[in-house]
Write an enzyme that holds these catalytic residues in place. Structure first.
Site, PDB file in Angstrom:
ATOM      1  N   LYS A  41       0.841  -1.204   0.000  1.00  0.00           N
ATOM      2  CA  LYS A  41       0.000   0.000   0.000  1.00  0.00           C
ATOM      3  C   LYS A  41       0.873   1.250   0.000  1.00  0.00           C
ATOM      4  O   LYS A  41       2.084   1.186   0.224  1.00  0.00           O
ATOM      5  CB  LYS A  41      -0.918  -0.017   1.226  1.00  0.00           C
ATOM      6  N   TYR A 256      16.763  30.044   8.036  1.00  0.00           N
ATOM      7  CA  TYR A 256      15.601  30.811   8.482  1.00  0.00           C
ATOM      8  C   TYR A 256      15.592  31.003   9.997  1.00  0.00           C
ATOM      9  O   TYR A 256      15.941  30.092  10.763  1.00  0.00           O
ATOM     10  CB  TYR A 256      14.318  30.102   8.067  1.00  0.00           C
TER      11      TYR A 256
END
Length: 370
Positions: A41, A256
């Protein structure tokens, strides 16, 4: 102009199909003589359902599990008519014809799905009994109400399954409670193969194996026994390309928010991987890479397309633009990255993005990208 996709790529993800097959064989041997399926899956946990499932089918796997109908339809197109494909989420209203057309086995999770399947003559189905997960499957009350009628329902039962909630914690008492509940439920389905264990459940011992096991994450290198040496082979190697190396003085910030401040002068390498590629932002300040056999710590925050590593201790002849920093591999595995990110290996794998140049390797060499 380069026509080489590897030269154009900011990062390369290598998937070792031979390792996937070796892991499936190890799990099958661990559970022998119980039959061993494979869970593919979520695009084979992010690694590519087509190449992974084909390699496993060639190795002898005959039953595959996916989560959704669309995954099942796609997998049928990849594998042809022969292997069995089961769909965990079961049939949504109005989808019975597609299950039949693509020869998919629905996992029936509630009384309404069971009732609607009675009219599907000859269509095999899997019964899911909830034994403690409280997620999908018949509750204890629902099963008790239907137990006597299920074998006589006219449905061709391919298997009866349940799912362990705490299999990666062997000492948890719920494991034995679920095993006992499942064994009692399976006795109401005489002659129907029973399956309880996924990856970690296989290592709980023969009492948990029943007739069918269905490993998932362990196939892809995730440790099924946390706290113990990983018996599985590593499947993925992720390498990011250095775009720039720069000298940074003591007291200067990186990235950042000026979230990292250099405590000493050093060199930083900016690599073309970020959270848009699935290199999780939660690895900020905590992740690392490997360059020239040396571990290089991640500096500051992971940004969308870039991440920065401290390469001060690496020879400048090794740490240069174009060089590759190993982000996942033998030196820093999926489980180690997951621990640093505060998550699990499943998320590390399924987050791996689409911008990587993918290379599939098996014992015979390299197969084309999916």
């Amino acid at each position: 102009m380069s026509s080489d996709p590897a030269a154009r790529a900011g990062a390369i993800l290598e998937i070792d199909l031979g390792a996937v097959v070796a892991n499936w064989h190890l799990l099958a041997q661990q559970a022998a003589p119980t039959a061993c399926a494979a869970v593919v899956k979520a695009n084979a946990y992010g690694l590519g359902a087509a190449p992974v499932a084909r390699a496993l089918a060639a190795a002898g796997c005959r039953l595959f599990f996916v989560a959704t109908l669309d995954e099942g339809i796609a997998l049928r197109g990849m594998l042809g008519r022969e292997p069995e494909i089961a769909v965990f989420n079961g049939p949504l209203p109005g989808t019975a014809a597609e299950f039949a057309a693509y020869r998919l086995i629905p996992v029936l999770n509630d009384p309404a799905q069971i009732e609607s399947s009675k009219g599907q003559a000859g269509q095999p189905a899997i019964l899911h009994v909830d034994t403690g997960m409280s997620r999908l499957g018949l509750s204890a009350r629902e099963f008790a109400a239907l137990a006597d009628a299920l074998p006589k329902s006219g449905i061709v039962w391919r298997a009866v399954i349940s799912h362990l909630a705490c299999a990666d914690t062997p000492e948890h008492p719920l494991n034995e409670q679920q095993r006992a509940r499942f064994a009692a439920a399976a006795r109401h389905m005489p002659g129907v193969p029973a399956g309880l264990a996924a990856s970690s459940g296989i290592f709980l011992g023969p009492a948990y194996h029943f007739d069918l096991v269905r490993p998932g994450a362990a196939l892809y290198g995730v440790n099924p026994q946390p706290g113990h040496p990983n018996p599985m082979r590593q499947v993925v190697r992720l390498s990011g390309k250095i775009l720039q190396v720069r000298e940074i003085d003591r007291g200067e910030s990186v990235g950042y928010g000026a979230a990292h401040v250099m405590t000493a002068a050093g060199r930083a390498a900016t690599v073309a991987v970020g959270y848009a590629d699935g290199w999780l932002r939660s690895l900020s300040h905590r992740g690392c890479g490997d360059l020239g056999g040396k571990r290089v710590p991640l500096l500051g925050r992971v940004s969308m397309d870039l991440v920065t590593f401290d390469v001060s201790a690496v020879d400048p002849a090794v740490a240069h633009p174009g060089a590759m920093v190993e982000l996942l591999g033998e030196h820093y595995g999926v489980d180690e990255a997951a621990a640093d990110a505060g998550t699990i290996g499943y998320e590390i794998l399924t987050a791996l993005g689409s911008r990587y140049h993918r290379i599939y390797r098996d014992p015979a060499g390299t197969t084309p990208p999916e």
